[in-house]
Design an enzyme around this catalytic site. Structure first.
Site, PDB file in Angstrom:
ATOM      1  CD  GLU A  35     -13.166  97.383  11.290  1.00 46.47           C
ATOM      2  OE1 GLU A  35     -11.913  96.697  10.571  1.00 46.47           O
ATOM      3  OE2 GLU A  35     -13.950  97.271  10.309  1.00 46.47           O
ATOM      4  CD  GLU A  61       6.176  96.533   2.459  1.00 44.58           C
ATOM      5  OE1 GLU A  61       6.455  96.208   1.816  1.00 44.58           O
ATOM      6  OE2 GLU A  61       4.855  97.251   2.682  1.00 44.58           O
ATOM      7  CB  SER A 109      -0.925  91.174  18.414  1.00 40.51           C
ATOM      8  OG  SER A 109      -0.576  92.427  17.845  1.00 40.51           O
TER       9      SER A 109
END
Lengths: 394, 324
Positions: A368, A239, A124
């Site tokens: 979202e 994961e 990020s």
């Protein structure tokens, strides 16, 4: 349930009873918490429970998904510390190394992970959150090094990490995914600086990483130049649903905290309170059942696109509701500022728990984004056209 | 899902491909009997198919999807009561008839709420009466049967007062009656929850299909993120409730009640949004979405209210945690 499964369950239960730390909630500083994480991880490695998902040649590796589930169920049931510090190393770094890296990179880094070397994830950026492919940190090739400058953010425990899974831009041409390259970065290199992010509940679980002309050897690249997006998918897919099962079970175990809040408020006979408590308990049971079913689908190789998003959303929204009810029941007492418990999402320090719940509704693909995945890829609702910018400009 | 349950589902969808296919009450009753549904939960030794509750759970979901008319859920309770009452004279014949489709009705409220919400009481010959003191089959000849018309037109409900001298076949008394009644209430909740989830799935599919077809502002409604996110939330709620439902078929009565409350709330939520998604047309009687809305609201009150079950579940949480 087979006899072997029962035996494994008994074995790990006995081991936890003997070896698991009970005082982990008493860590009063983040550093003390990190130290307790390191020693707990080392214990798990020694006993062969740290990396059940690694191949058989590693200590404790080669476990089936069913066996991994048993291990995590028992770790959750016994209220042992969650493995936060080593999570990126044993899942994300492992998957990246195992699936995409060279044999040399694998044999160099994997043993070190078991020795306690920790990794963080440098994906990020301030301008690339949900839109991950918009990464701008720039890597320029000069001879046998990449020179990297830019900024990463929301890296879990990067301030304690030895290594970083770094996604950078090597080209601005073509589709934005095509210009990304994947590097393994040593956090001690000159030009790397880390600043912890002070979160609203008083934790420092995340950090920013600043990169100023950092020289990373080309040999540290995973995959080809420009193939970083594909490698990143391997990292993100590492994961396999166990975490959400473990967290759901921990939330169910922590219903005790809500009961305590009801008792403390003297509202055990309040029908309205009991109704909210009962409805939430059932919802928590439902989330646990959903996580179980998801794992079963994975074991049966019956998973559909979007299933993982459904489990994450179900958990994150339930955690928000869980902490909200705690805040409501605790009333004024819940507003008293109290020291936080590091590494616990269901601590009964209600405002802290509530604020911490955003870690699950935003991190790892926000609610979202998950909703878009479910709507577009599972329910078949069409994507919006991509030409917004050209239309909006005069 | 096991091969058996998949087969149950496939067979149901062949006979009742959508909600319209089941709306002829008499015809669908005969088809259910033909599919062997009334034999499903009866042990093989008694002439049934010997299926488990989780298999019945598939049938309940299909009933909801088809918005099944008639007293089928009551029939499943009566069959279960007969299976659980070994010493009753004439049981084998009663079972045989019921498996073949002779309707026995019962109240779709939980025990203690009296004989209200009894489906098709005007055509059934017997009613199963459940209480903590006695479980019995009571003849309906001469009974006072009062129609209780509901907004949901899919079930024909009545209030019943059996005649004072009505023939009575006791199935259980005393502690056995209390246990059996609790078991039957649990089965009722499982049935209503399954019905809710099947209905919710059908109405959600209907709404999403509509959003894909209807165009406004030069694009299908389904392209608007505001609607996508709401649809996704409904899908999450439905999948979560379904996982609980599938895991609960053998659960204790209280857990089944709390599960029913949860699933019926989800049905209501999905149906309520589905009408909104349809816009104006959702308010017209020609469009079927309202049919599911009405059934969702009725299901929610049958089998004990959410308030009742959630309060009981809350009590149980307090008890569990203070005992531990």
């Amino acid at each position: 349930m087979t006899q072997e499964d029962d035996a494994l369950r008994r074995e790990i239960r006995d081991w936890i009873a003997r070896e698991a730390p009970r005082d982990w909630r008493t860590a009063s500083t983040h550093e003390a918490f990190v130290a307790s994480q390191r020693s707990w991880f080392a214990k798990l490695v020694g006993a062969g429970y740290a990396v059940p998902h690694w191949p058989r040649e590693w200590p404790g590796g080669g476990r089936s998904l069913a066996e991994q589930k048993i291990i995590y169920e028992e770790l959750a049931r016994a209220d042992t510390p969650r493995l936060l510090l080593s999570f990126v190393s044993t899942y994300h770094a492992f998957a990246t190394l195992a699936e995409c890296a060279s044999a040399q990179q694998r044999s160099h880094y994997l043993p070190r992970i078991l020795e306690g070397e920790t990794w963080c994830q440098g994906f990020s950026e301030p301008g690339a959150g949900s839109d991950l492919a918009a990464i701008r940190s720039r890597a320029e090739r000069r001879g046998d090094v990449y020179v990297v400058s830019g900024q990463k953010v929301w890296s879990t425990m990067a301030q304690y990490a030895d290594m970083c899974l770094l996604l950078v831009r090597t080209s601005a041409d073509g589709p934005k995914q095509a210009g990304l390259t994947y590097l393994l970065m040593d956090m001690r290199l000159p030009g790397v600086s880390v600043r912890p992010i002070h979160q609203i509940q008083g934790d420092e679980e995340f950090a920013e990483i600043f990169l100023d002309e950092v020289e990373i050897p080309v040999s540290q690249r995973v995959g080809e130049e420009g193939a970083g997006w594909a490698v990143a998918q391997a990292t993100l897919a590492s994961e396999r649903g166990l975490t959400l099962m473990e967290l759901s079970y921990r939330m169910r175990g922590a219903m005790l905290r809500l009961s305590e809040a009801v008792h403390a408020a003297g509202r055990t006979c309040d029908a309205g309170v009991l109704r909210k408590l009962g409805a939430l308990a059932t919802r928590v049971d439902a989330v646990c059942a959903l996580a179980d079913r998801f794992l079963q689908k994975r074991m049966d190789e019956d998973e559909r696109v979007g299933d993982a998003s459904i489990v994450k959303l179900a958990y994150s929204r339930c955690l928000r509701a869980w902490t909200n009810l705690g805040v409501e029941l605790a009333d004024l007492a819940g507003q008293m500022h109290a020291p936080i418990t590091f590494g616990d999402l269901n601590s009964g320090n209600w405002m802290a728990d509530f604020m911490n719940s955003y870690a699950w509704t935003i991190a790892g693909g926000s609610d979202e984004v998950q909703r878009n995945i479910i709507a577009e890829r599972m329910l078949g609702m069409p994507r919006e056209p991509k030409n917004w910018i050209t239309e909006a400009r005069p | 899902m096991s091969a058996l349950r998949r087969e149950l589902e496939d067979n149901a969808r062949k006979v009742f491909p959508d909600w319209q296919a089941a709306q002829d009450a008499e015809g669908s009753w005969a088809q259910m009997a033909e599919l062997g549904w009334f034999m499903a939960g009866v042990p093989e030794a008694l002439g049934g198919l010997g299926l488990e509750r989780r298999d019945l759970a598939v049938i309940f979901t299909e009933m909801g999807r088809a918005r099944m008319p008639g007293p089928a859920l009551a029939q499943f309770l009566a069959l279960e009561a007969l299976v659980q009452a070994p010493d009753v004279p004439g049981r084998e014949e009663l079972l045989e008839n019921a498996m073949a489709g002779a309707a026995i009705t019962t109240s779709l409220t939980i025990a203690g709420d009296g004989l209200s919400a009894v489906p098709d009481a005007d055509t059934a010959s017997q009613i199963l009466v459940r209480s903590a003191d006695e479980v019995a089959l009571v003849g309906l000849a001469g009974a006072k049967i009062t129609p209780f018309p509901t907004w949901d037109g899919s079930r024909r409900l009545f209030s019943v007062e059996p005649a004072p001298d009505a023939p009575r076949i006791p199935l259980a008394a005393g502690a056995e009656a209390a246990a059996l009644t609790e078991r039957l209430d649990g089965l009722l909740c499982l049935g209503l929850a399954g019905d809710a989830l099947g209905g919710a799935e059908a109405v959600l599919a209907m709404a999403i299909e509509y959003l894909g077809t209807r165009r406004q502002f030069d694009r299908p409604l389904a392209m608007f993120q505001a609607l996508k996110h709401r649809a996704a939330d409904l899908k999450v709620a439905l999948e979560t409730a379904t996982a609980l439902y599938e895991a609960s078929s053998e659960a204790a009565p209280l857990a089944l009640g709390a599960m029913k409350a949860h699933c019926c709330e989800v049905y209501k939520q999905v149906a309520e949004e589905a009408v909104q998604f349809h816009g104006g047309i959702g308010l017209t009687v020609e469009y079927p979405v309202h049919l599911f809305l009405k059934r969702a609201f009725l299901n929610r009150t049958l089998g004990g209210s959410a308030a009742f079950w959630n309060e009981s579940a809350g009590d149980a949480v307090l008890e569990r945690t203070s005992a531990g």
